[in-house]
Enzyme design. Structure first.
Site, short mmCIF file in Angstrom:
data_model
loop_
_atom_site.label_atom_id
_atom_site.label_comp_id
_atom_site.label_asym_id
_atom_site.label_seq_id
_atom_site.Cartn_x
_atom_site.Cartn_y
_atom_site.Cartn_z
CB SER A 223 195.33 -7.74 53.42
OG SER A 223 195.95 -8.29 53.59
CG ASN A 224 194.45 -12.55 54.71
OD1 ASN A 224 195.22 -12.93 55.69
ND2 ASN A 224 194.43 -13.02 53.61
#
Ligand code: CTP
Length: 429
Positions: A223-224
């Site tokens: 993810s980020n």
């Protein structure tokens, strides 16, 4: 024209609570505590809120609470110096873009229905030409009492709006109809009074926001740090300007917004499917989501156990949400975002062309104030004809407003049956 039209010419100015003056009348009921959150949400949406309390209401919630939440003085008729009375009720009544009474007791409904003005709130309501939204909350027997029902009917016929109370356990312990709806529902009802106005009225705005998560195993994902703030700001601004907004967001802690249809997804594939399903082919798409570009081909069913010194993950491309919309685009206006760490403009131009966009908003996430999770951004608007507009450091909401203003002429042309792009496509480099 209906009696309602004569009485209430309707809210003035842009659609949505932002920038609007909302008078919140609070009467004496236990549900007054819920209205603290209503005031807080309205202020967060950018409304100017003035609270007028009846004396009974002050027994349930301290005026200081509303004063602190609204950032404005609270008006309580009995405590005002008499010489101010006229000034205040006229000023408040004229200032209002909308008056909301929540909770509204049977008593205040009866007084308004019969033209009684014996305190500041009833006087403001009598004097205002702004729409009035009444949110009744009372005991089930009082609510179903034919006298109350006749008063409500009379007011409805005159154009006063009512938010139906909910069904459930009431303060008396009895289960029945009479509960004040929850704050988000009240705020939605307020937003819907303002909806249908503003420069985006009737325009569909589809927004993607937040990160996506691609699971490796049940406890780990790619993810980020995207917070979703930019997309939520776009959605909120568009709704406030009258648009019909659909926000598709990956995991974000930000709450649903009044007047915005929200679809929450987790993976890029889910965001892709939700966006394709929501895309009507008209209006504007503003893709702010930080979509994972790669995912493991399969998410493992069990947690990977620690062991080997090195672990290699095989990844495959995720679907390109905006790219797929670009491939389907005919009339719609597509706006992408490009978060870059180098070659900002060149990279943004490539994406503009590759994804068949009408505008790309590029920002260098290494610049202070322009990265993930901040409330601000520093953007470059890169257009297909080669124009580049450099924006100052500004809040995400300000940037959202600017983008909406910048693309509005394209959207309007699209709505008129745009056959060809109004700007010539530039060379990607
Ligand atoms: N985007 C998308 N779906 C993806 C990847 C990106 O919809 N799978 C959208 C983003 O929401 C953004 C634009 O495409 O509006 C550009 O995203 P960005 O991540 O900057 O570009 P990529 O196409 O992923 O290219 P790269 O990662 O190589 O920079």
């Amino acid at each position: 024209m209906s009696a309602a039209g004569d009485l209430f010419p309707g809210p003035r100015g842009p659609a949505g609570p932002a920038g609007r003056t909302v008078i919140v009348g609070v009467t004496g009921g236990i549900a007054a505590y819920k209205v603290c959150e209503v005031v807080s949400r309205l202020v967060k949406l950018g409304a100017r809120v003035y609270v007028v309390m009846t004396r009974a209401a002050t027994k349930f919630v301290a005026p200081l609470t509303f004063q602190t939440l609204s950032g404005n003085p609270v008006f309580i008729e009995m405590l005002e110096p008499p010489q101010l009375f006229n000034v205040e009720h006229v000023a408040l009544a004229e200032k209002a873009d909308l008056c909301v009474i929540a909770p509204a007791t049977a008593n205040i409904v009866a007084k308004i229905a019969n033209g009684i003005c014996d305190d500041l709130l009833t006087t403001v309501i009598c004097a205002t030409r702004a729409p009035v939204l009444i949110c009744p909350a009372m005991n089930h027997n009082m609510y179903t009492n034919p006298i109350y029902q006749a008063n409500e009917k009379r007011l409805r016929q005159l154009g006063y709006r009512f938010l139906e109370p909910g069904y459930g356990r009431l303060a008396s312990g009895v289960v029945g109809r009479g509960r004040l709806p929850e704050p988000p529902e009240i705020v939605s009802a307020i937003a819907s009074v303002f909806a249908g106005q503003g420069d985006y009225a009737g325009i569909e705005v589809l927004v993607t926001a937040g990160p996506t998560r691609e699971f490796i195993d049940p406890v780990r994902c790619l993810s980020n740090p995207s917070s979703g703030k930019m997309g939520f700001a776009v959605a909120e601004a568009a709704a406030a300007r009258g648009a019909t907004v659909h926000l598709i967001t990956g995991p974000s802690h930000l709450p649903d917004q009044a007047g915005v249809a929200v679809t929450r997804v987790v993976t890029a594939a889910e965001m892709h499917d939700a966006a394709i399903a929501a895309f009507s082919g008209d209006g504007v798409v503003i893709a702010t989501a930080a979509v994972s570009d790669y995912r493991p081909p399969v998410a493992l069913q069990h947690k990977i156990k620690k062991g080997a010194a090195h672990l290699t993950l095989e990844l495959e491309l995720t679907p390109d949400v905006l790219g797929s919309l670009g491939a389907r685009k005919e009339r719609a206006v597509l706006v992408g975002f490009a978060a870059e760490t180098e070659d900002l403009i060149a990279n943004a131009r490539h994406k503009l062309v590759r994804k068949n966009l009408d505008l790309i908003v590029a920002n260098d996430i290494t610049e202070p104030g322009a990265g993930f999770e901040t409330d601000t951004n520093i953007a470059h608007l890169v257009w297909p004809d080669g124009r580049i507009e450099q924006r100052p450091l500004e809040t995400k909401r300000e940037l959202a407003e600017h983008i909406l203003t910048a693309v509005l002429p394209l959207v309007q042309r699209g709505a008129e049956g745009r056959d060809e792009s109004p700007v010539t496509r530039g060379d990607p480099d």
